[in-house]
Design a protein around this motif. Structure first.
Motif, mmCIF file in Angstrom:
data_model
loop_
_atom_site.group_PDB
_atom_site.id
_atom_site.type_symbol
_atom_site.label_atom_id
_atom_site.label_comp_id
_atom_site.label_asym_id
_atom_site.label_seq_id
_atom_site.Cartn_x
_atom_site.Cartn_y
_atom_site.Cartn_z
ATOM 1 N N UNK A 175 0.819 -1.212 0.000
ATOM 2 C CA UNK A 175 0.000 0.000 0.000
ATOM 3 C C UNK A 175 0.855 1.265 0.000
ATOM 4 N N UNK A 176 2.032 1.209 0.617
ATOM 5 C CA UNK A 176 2.945 2.359 0.560
ATOM 6 C C UNK A 176 3.355 2.608 -0.883
ATOM 7 N N UNK A 177 3.687 1.553 -1.607
ATOM 8 C CA UNK A 177 4.081 1.704 -3.007
ATOM 9 C C UNK A 177 2.965 2.361 -3.814
ATOM 10 N N UNK A 178 1.724 1.966 -3.580
ATOM 11 C CA UNK A 178 0.619 2.540 -4.348
ATOM 12 C C UNK A 178 0.318 3.972 -3.920
ATOM 13 N N UNK A 179 0.517 4.301 -2.654
ATOM 14 C CA UNK A 179 0.380 5.703 -2.245
ATOM 15 C C UNK A 179 1.472 6.559 -2.884
ATOM 16 N N UNK A 228 -2.428 10.051 2.248
ATOM 17 C CA UNK A 228 -1.539 8.880 2.211
ATOM 18 C C UNK A 228 -1.468 8.277 3.624
ATOM 19 N N UNK A 229 -2.527 7.601 4.065
ATOM 20 C CA UNK A 229 -2.623 7.170 5.466
ATOM 21 C C UNK A 229 -1.590 6.143 5.899
ATOM 22 N N UNK A 230 -1.163 5.254 5.002
ATOM 23 C CA UNK A 230 -0.187 4.229 5.412
ATOM 24 C C UNK A 230 1.186 4.864 5.619
ATOM 25 N N UNK A 231 1.575 5.750 4.710
ATOM 26 C CA UNK A 231 2.849 6.454 4.880
ATOM 27 C C UNK A 231 2.805 7.303 6.153
ATOM 28 N N UNK A 232 1.695 7.956 6.383
ATOM 29 C CA UNK A 232 1.557 8.784 7.584
ATOM 30 C C UNK A 232 1.686 7.946 8.848
ATOM 31 N N UNK A 233 1.132 6.743 8.832
ATOM 32 C CA UNK A 233 1.233 5.851 9.993
ATOM 33 C C UNK A 233 2.676 5.404 10.216
#
Length: 310
Positions: free
Chosen positions: A220-224, A289-294
């Motif tokens: 999911x980081x890659x897609x964000x 970008x919630x996963x990167x933010x986490x």
């Protein structure tokens, strides 16, 4: 061509060492402590691509002492950039050299362009998993290594041609790319995911695929990052993105990111340069970008080393 490698950590020592091995005129700009270590221990590379060792290492510790340089390869961590910019400015003013930064991320390009001019900053990055041992020698642990570069301004074409000429002499991949910004972004996308998940889990690559949930975080980081690249005008195909996500499963079980290696040692990590940079760009484009933010929130306390117990 005379090359100055600014920084002799694992990255700078490896690629600078490979150039020395091939007979290229290379010197190193380092801190006093690292200069003493290099003079005492020499430069040594332990690598699947072949080992190399030399005591004949030219080092500089003052920017005023740097003369007759055509190219500066900037091989420092992102969190040292503000500190080294004045040094790079002095060196470029004295020598007229071009600068090839091998930093992760993208924000550093604009920082350097503002400091020394757009015509002086070449695009580039390196792909390698390596660290320094207690003697300051390079321990290269993945199967190969690559340095990619390319012109971002017409005035850089000749120096890029000269750098390309030494490719066949060197025991590493030095590759010139026409669309270097696309390749810089692909590296940024991948390293943000790989370094983020291994460091947040504090586990090597084998655990990324141990559960679907863990793999999906990195994917999911890659897609964000892909969405962010699109907002920045970088054209990357969906198939390239899927291939990038699949690469996460291709590492050996023990392999890990440089960020995780630094975290293990209690050293500073590039979370602000990578994940923080992505958040600043996403804010510019009003992109969520919630996963990167986490991951950024999880890793931020480790930015300056292992946090002390409160």
């Amino acid at each position: 061509m005379n090359i100055l490698v600014h920084g002799a950590g694992a990255l700078g020592a490896y690629f600078g060492g490979r150039m020395l091995e091939a007979g290229v005129d290379v010197s190193f700009f380092v801190r006093e402590k690292r200069a003493v270590q290099l003079k005492r221990e020499g430069l040594k590379i332990n690598s699947p691509e072949g080992s190399f060792e030399t005591k004949d290492v030219t080092v500089c510790t003052s920017p005023e002492a740097v003369k007759n340089i055509d190219l500066v390869i900037l091989a420092v961590k992102g969190y040292h950039l503000d500190q080294v910019v004045p040094q790079v400015q002095t060196i470029v003013q004295q020598t007229g050299a071009f600068v090839l930064p091998l930093l992760n991320g993208v924000e550093h390009l604009e920082t350097l362009q503002k400091a020394i001019g757009k015509e002086k900053v070449i695009g580039g990055f390196a792909a390698i998993i390596a660290t320094l041992n207690e003697q300051g020698h390079v321990e290269h642990t993945n199967a190969n290594s690559t340095m990619k570069f390319g012109a971002l301004h017409d005035e850089q074409i000749k120096i890029c041609e000269k750098l390309e000429e030494i490719h066949n002499l060197i025991k590493t991949n030095i590759v010139r790319e026409e669309n270097i910004m696309k390749h810089i972004w692909k590296k940024y996308m991948y390293i943000t995911a790989f370094s983020g998940i291994t460091s947040a889990m504090q586990l090597p690559a084998g655990y990324i695929t141990s559960t679907e949930a863990s793999f999906n975080v990195a994917r999911n980081v890659i897609f964000e990052m892909y969405m962010l690249a699109q907002k920045e005008g970088i054209s990357i195909g969906e198939q390239e993105v899927e291939s990038m996500a699949s690469r996460l499963k291709g590492h050996s079980k023990e392999a890990t990111s440089s960020m995780h290696q630094d975290m293990r040692k209690g050293l500073s990590i590039e979370v602000e340069h990578l994940h923080g940079g992505a958040l600043r760009l996403s804010a510019k484009h009003d992109l969520n970008v919630p996963v990167i933010e986490t991951l950024y929130g999880v890793l931020k306390p480790y930015e300056s080393g292992k946090p002390s117990v409160m």
